[in-house]
Design an enzyme around this catalytic site. Structure first.
Site, PDB file in Angstrom:
ATOM      1  CG  HIS A 168       6.219  11.529  16.452  1.00 50.39           C
ATOM      2  ND1 HIS A 168       5.132  11.391  15.619  1.00 50.39           N
ATOM      3  CD2 HIS A 168       7.063  12.381  15.819  1.00 50.39           C
ATOM      4  CE1 HIS A 168       5.307  12.117  14.538  1.00 50.39           C
ATOM      5  NE2 HIS A 168       6.471  12.727  14.628  1.00 50.39           N
ATOM      6  CG  ASN A 169       1.743   9.302  15.902  1.00 53.91           C
ATOM      7  OD1 ASN A 169       2.899   9.540  15.550  1.00 53.91           O
ATOM      8  ND2 ASN A 169       0.943   8.528  15.201  1.00 53.91           N
ATOM      9  CE  LYS A 204       4.969   7.322  13.700  1.00 57.71           C
ATOM     10  NZ  LYS A 204       3.598   7.038  13.540  1.00 57.71           N
ATOM     11  CE  LYS A 239      -5.722   6.452   9.011  1.00 53.59           C
ATOM     12  NZ  LYS A 239      -4.736   6.038   7.997  1.00 53.59           N
ATOM     13  CB  ALA A 284      -0.935  -0.040   1.204  1.00 53.95           C
ATOM     14  CB  VAL A 328       0.470  -5.224   6.350  1.00 54.42           C
ATOM     15  CG1 VAL A 328       1.395  -5.832   5.306  1.00 54.42           C
ATOM     16  CG2 VAL A 328       0.616  -5.924   7.689  1.00 54.42           C
ATOM     17  CD  GLN A 329      -6.194  -2.807   7.795  1.00 53.44           C
ATOM     18  OE1 GLN A 329      -6.378  -3.949   7.373  1.00 53.44           O
ATOM     19  NE2 GLN A 329      -7.072  -1.858   7.676  1.00 53.44           N
ATOM     20  CB  SER A 361      -4.040  -8.179  -3.375  1.00 53.54           C
ATOM     21  OG  SER A 361      -4.642  -8.047  -2.123  1.00 53.54           O
ATOM     22  CD  GLU A 408       1.147  13.773  13.828  1.00 57.26           C
ATOM     23  OE1 GLU A 408       2.196  13.105  13.768  1.00 57.26           O
ATOM     24  OE2 GLU A 408       0.093  13.422  13.259  1.00 57.26           O
ATOM     25  CE1 TYR A 409      -3.295  11.953  17.039  1.00 53.86           C
ATOM     26  CE2 TYR A 409      -5.385  12.607  17.969  1.00 53.86           C
ATOM     27  CZ  TYR A 409      -4.647  11.733  17.213  1.00 53.86           C
ATOM     28  OH  TYR A 409      -5.253  10.663  16.621  1.00 53.86           O
ATOM     29  CB  SER A 441       7.063   9.765  12.120  1.00 47.54           C
ATOM     30  OG  SER A 441       6.305  10.941  11.906  1.00 47.54           O
TER      31      SER A 441
HETATM   32  P1  NAP Z   1      -2.840   0.267   5.278  1.00 54.97           P
HETATM   33  O1  NAP Z   1      -3.951   0.896   4.514  1.00 54.97           O
HETATM   34  O2  NAP Z   1      -2.737   0.503   6.717  1.00 54.97           O
HETATM   35  O3  NAP Z   1      -2.876  -1.321   5.031  1.00 54.97           O
HETATM   36  C1  NAP Z   1      -3.034  -1.874   3.749  1.00 54.97           C
HETATM   37  C2  NAP Z   1      -1.982  -2.927   3.497  1.00 54.97           C
HETATM   38  O4  NAP Z   1      -2.069  -3.957   4.489  1.00 54.97           O
HETATM   39  C3  NAP Z   1      -2.179  -3.612   2.160  1.00 54.97           C
HETATM   40  O5  NAP Z   1      -0.906  -3.878   1.612  1.00 54.97           O
HETATM   41  C4  NAP Z   1      -2.902  -4.884   2.549  1.00 54.97           C
HETATM   42  O6  NAP Z   1      -2.768  -5.920   1.626  1.00 54.97           O
HETATM   43  C5  NAP Z   1      -2.187  -5.219   3.831  1.00 54.97           C
HETATM   44  N1  NAP Z   1      -2.915  -6.163   4.659  1.00 54.97           N
HETATM   45  C6  NAP Z   1      -4.014  -5.919   5.411  1.00 54.97           C
HETATM   46  N2  NAP Z   1      -4.397  -7.040   6.059  1.00 54.97           N
HETATM   47  C7  NAP Z   1      -3.506  -8.006   5.723  1.00 54.97           C
HETATM   48  C8  NAP Z   1      -3.365  -9.364   6.063  1.00 54.97           C
HETATM   49  N3  NAP Z   1      -4.210  -9.966   6.900  1.00 54.97           N
HETATM   50  N4  NAP Z   1      -2.342 -10.057   5.535  1.00 54.97           N
HETATM   51  C9  NAP Z   1      -1.478  -9.472   4.690  1.00 54.97           C
HETATM   52  N5  NAP Z   1      -1.557  -8.183   4.319  1.00 54.97           N
HETATM   53  C10 NAP Z   1      -2.563  -7.452   4.829  1.00 54.97           C
HETATM   54  O7  NAP Z   1      -1.461   0.687   4.552  1.00 54.97           O
HETATM   55  P2  NAP Z   1      -0.556   1.992   4.724  1.00 54.97           P
HETATM   56  O8  NAP Z   1      -1.358   3.241   4.850  1.00 54.97           O
HETATM   57  O9  NAP Z   1       0.478   1.896   3.675  1.00 54.97           O
HETATM   58  O10 NAP Z   1       0.136   1.789   6.157  1.00 54.97           O
HETATM   59  C11 NAP Z   1       0.947   0.657   6.438  1.00 54.97           C
HETATM   60  C12 NAP Z   1       1.372   0.699   7.898  1.00 54.97           C
HETATM   61  O11 NAP Z   1       2.103   1.914   8.123  1.00 54.97           O
HETATM   62  C13 NAP Z   1       0.182   0.743   8.872  1.00 54.97           C
HETATM   63  O12 NAP Z   1       0.521   0.049  10.042  1.00 54.97           O
HETATM   64  C14 NAP Z   1       0.031   2.213   9.173  1.00 54.97           C
HETATM   65  O13 NAP Z   1      -0.568   2.455  10.421  1.00 54.97           O
HETATM   66  C15 NAP Z   1       1.484   2.659   9.163  1.00 54.97           C
HETATM   67  N6  NAP Z   1       1.688   4.081   8.901  1.00 54.97           N
HETATM   68  C16 NAP Z   1       0.967   4.726   7.986  1.00 54.97           C
HETATM   69  C17 NAP Z   1       1.183   6.089   7.743  1.00 54.97           C
HETATM   70  C18 NAP Z   1       0.423   6.827   6.690  1.00 54.97           C
HETATM   71  O14 NAP Z   1       0.636   8.044   6.569  1.00 54.97           O
HETATM   72  N7  NAP Z   1      -0.425   6.172   5.920  1.00 54.97           N
HETATM   73  C19 NAP Z   1       2.183   6.754   8.447  1.00 54.97           C
HETATM   74  C20 NAP Z   1       2.942   6.056   9.372  1.00 54.97           C
HETATM   75  C21 NAP Z   1       2.682   4.717   9.586  1.00 54.97           C
HETATM   76  P3  NAP Z   1      -3.872  -6.108   0.429  1.00 54.97           P
HETATM   77  O15 NAP Z   1      -3.454  -5.149  -0.633  1.00 54.97           O
HETATM   78  O16 NAP Z   1      -3.750  -7.509   0.060  1.00 54.97           O
HETATM   79  O17 NAP Z   1      -5.209  -5.758   1.029  1.00 54.97           O
END
Ligand code: NAP
Length: 483
Positions: A192-193, A189, A267, A18, A81-82, A42, A196-197, A135
């Site tokens: 940190h968040n 972390k 979040k 993602a 991942v999530q 996927s 940030e809030y 971050s």
């Molecule tokens: P996300 O929307 O949190 O998660 C989607 C990803 O997780 C997809 O690749 C999905 O695969 C995978 N996934 C979900 N359930 C799964 C499972 N059971 N088995 C295998 N893969 C699974 O993605 P993101 O926003 O890129 O964030 C990734 C991580 O970084 C998260 O923990 C998030 O909290 C953290 N983070 C995010 C940010 C931000 O700004 N977005 C900043 C800092 C940290 P599929 O494609 O197969 O569904």
């Protein structure tokens, strides 16, 4: 230790394609010497990434077996991942296939309690597990985030150089350090968040006051923030505030901020910060107010009901010469409080969970890449260099002086906000916290008396050791009750 390279194999892998994972993989691939294996549950996401970036040299896999086979030994894989069950599932799949010496890194926003549990479970299987807070959002992941890894020092010896190669750089130093063992990185972390809030809330209150009391229009407020960004408030959040305020809505031709629904989302990491602070007994009132302010904003039915029931509002106080400077001073002082509270929480967490956390190093790695990056952090680095055991940031000479100089302005702003009916929970709670610390006597003495009255909870005296109780239902004499 540097890793031996096996021809045709990747020296690092990323699971989860993602936005965060794909950007982190591209960042890794852009650094000399890295070959990056990529895998997503996927396969469509992996295919799309490789097709969009054919020059990145990514090594794609469509099965976890192929992904593991594409990694050079000892293997290192970063999971993006999530958070929650998705992370557990991927850890299990990797742990089943990895061998002793291999490293699993969770770069997601994990709850640090989960990281502690996962680190122990993975270690018992002979593997290394590193929970790393990352971050900077998607831009940071691509161009250089601030990275807060936990885990064992041995794992960091291997992982550190790779993380240093992709981290943001501030003052010539990569924004990464080994924060502490097991969940320390995700704990920091989380804090940190939380900061940030608080920072965002204080900036939002400044905007509101400049508009409703100061009488500035939105473009003028954007200019004020841009000016502030050239001084000691220089920070990513102040900079983007000016940009958000400058944004014109294409549909109405007015400021975008005026057509955005005024209900702030979240979040959950701010809530975690406050929950853990409550458990550890650390007053993070600035972070708490910021979390609650978002919750209040998101209760439209209650807001509408109160607006109907109490339609008469106080008259907004007239602005005065220097109001803008007062707001700036109030923002700066309240921000010092928010950071002081955040660092207090890190100290308490380190004590509770047995981590040896270098506070100066934490401030150093927050200077670049992350959302709270700010010039201000240089001052915190200096404060902890002067005294690593500082009781609170507010006691550091530089911050004590800055807050003292701004204190009258801070009071004027809080008073003006209260008299005008403009909510400023961040400013006012920060001021109350400061005044509480600064007061020689607090009414906590009365609370102790009340507690002793109804619950025989006892109290201590200022003039003798031990605990005491008054026979409230008897002759009201004082009796000693031991320690
Ligand atoms: P996300 O929307 O949190 O998660 C989607 C990803 O997780 C997809 O690749 C999905 O695969 C995978 N996934 C979900 N359930 C799964 C499972 N059971 N088995 C295998 N893969 C699974 O993605 P993101 O926003 O890129 O964030 C990734 C991580 O970084 C998260 O923990 C998030 O909290 C953290 N983070 C995010 C940010 C931000 O700004 N977005 C900043 C800092 C940290 P599929 O494609 O197969 O569904």
């Amino acid at each position: 230790m540097t890793r031996a390279t096996e021809p045709g194999r990747a020296n690092i892998g990323v699971v989860g394609m993602a936005v965060m994972g794909s950007n982190l993989a591209r960042n890794l691939a852009s650094r000399p010497g890295n070959t990056v294996a990529v895998y997503n549950r996927s396969p469509g996401r992996t295919r799309a990434l490789v097709a969009e970036h054919p020059d990145a040299g990514l090594v794609p896999s469509e099965s976890i077996d192929d992904f593991v086979a594409s990694l050079a030994r000892p293997r290192t894989a970063i999971i993006m991942v999530q958070a929650g069950r998705g992370t557990d599932s991927v850890i299990e799949q990797l742990a089943e296939r990895f061998e002793p010496g291999d490293i699993i890194v969770d770069g997601g926003n994990a709850d640090f309690h989960d990281t502690i549990r996962r680190e122990r479970a993975v270690r018992e299987r002979g593997l290394d597990f590193v929970g790393a807070g990352i971050s900077g959002g998607e831009e940071g992941a691509l161009h250089g985030p601030s990275i807060m890894p936990g885990g064992s020092p041995e794992a960091y010896a291997t992982l550190g150089p790779i993380l240093a190669s992709i981290a943001a750089v501030a003052e010539g130093e990569p924004c990464v350090t080994h924060v502490g063992t097991d969940g320390a990185g995700h704990f920091v972390k989380m804090v940190h968040n939380g900061i940030e809030y608080a920072d965002m809330q204080l900036i939002a209150e400044s905007y509101d006051l400049l508009r409703r009391v100061g009488g500035h229009d939105v473009p003028a407020i954007a200019d004020v923030f841009a000016t502030w960004n050239a001084g000691d408030l220089e920070s990513y959040l102040i900079q983007i505030t000016a940009e958000v305020l400058r944004q014109t809505d294409a549909r109405t031709g007015g400021p975008l901020v005026d057509v955005v629904v005024d209900q702030a989302g979240s979040k959950g990491t701010g809530v975690w910060t406050v929950q853990n602070a409550l458990g550890l007994g650390v007053p993070v009132s600035g972070i708490g107010e910021a979390v609650f302010a978002r919750a209040v904003s998101s209760r439209p039915a209650q807001r509408a009901a109160v607006q109907t029931a109490m339609s008469e509002r106080p008259e907004v106080q007239p602005s005065y010469d220097g109001f803008e400077d007062d707001v700036r001073a109030a923002l700066y002082a309240s921000k010092v409080v928010a950071y002081a509270q955040g660092f207090d929480l890190i100290v308490a967490g380190a004590r509770e969970y047995g981590w040896d956390i270098d506070l100066g190093a934490v401030a150093r790695i927050w200077r670049g890449g992350c959302i709270i990056r700010a010039r201000f952090l240089d001052r915190i680095v200096e404060a902890y260099a002067r005294d690593p055991q500082l009781a609170t940031l507010l006691a550091d000479d530089y911050f004590a002086d800055a807050v003292t100089r701004g204190a009258q302005a801070w009071r004027r702003v809080v008073a003006t906000a209260a008299l005008s009916g403009v909510p400023a929970p961040g400013f006012s709670s920060a001021l109350a916290y400061f005044d509480s610390l600064a007061s020689e006597r607090l009414p906590a003495a009365l609370i102790q008396g009340q507690r002793d009255f109804f619950g025989a909870h006892t109290y201590r005296r200022i003039d003798s050791a031990g605990a005491f109780h008054v026979l409230w239902s008897g002759d009201r004499s004082e009796v000693p009750v031991g320690d």
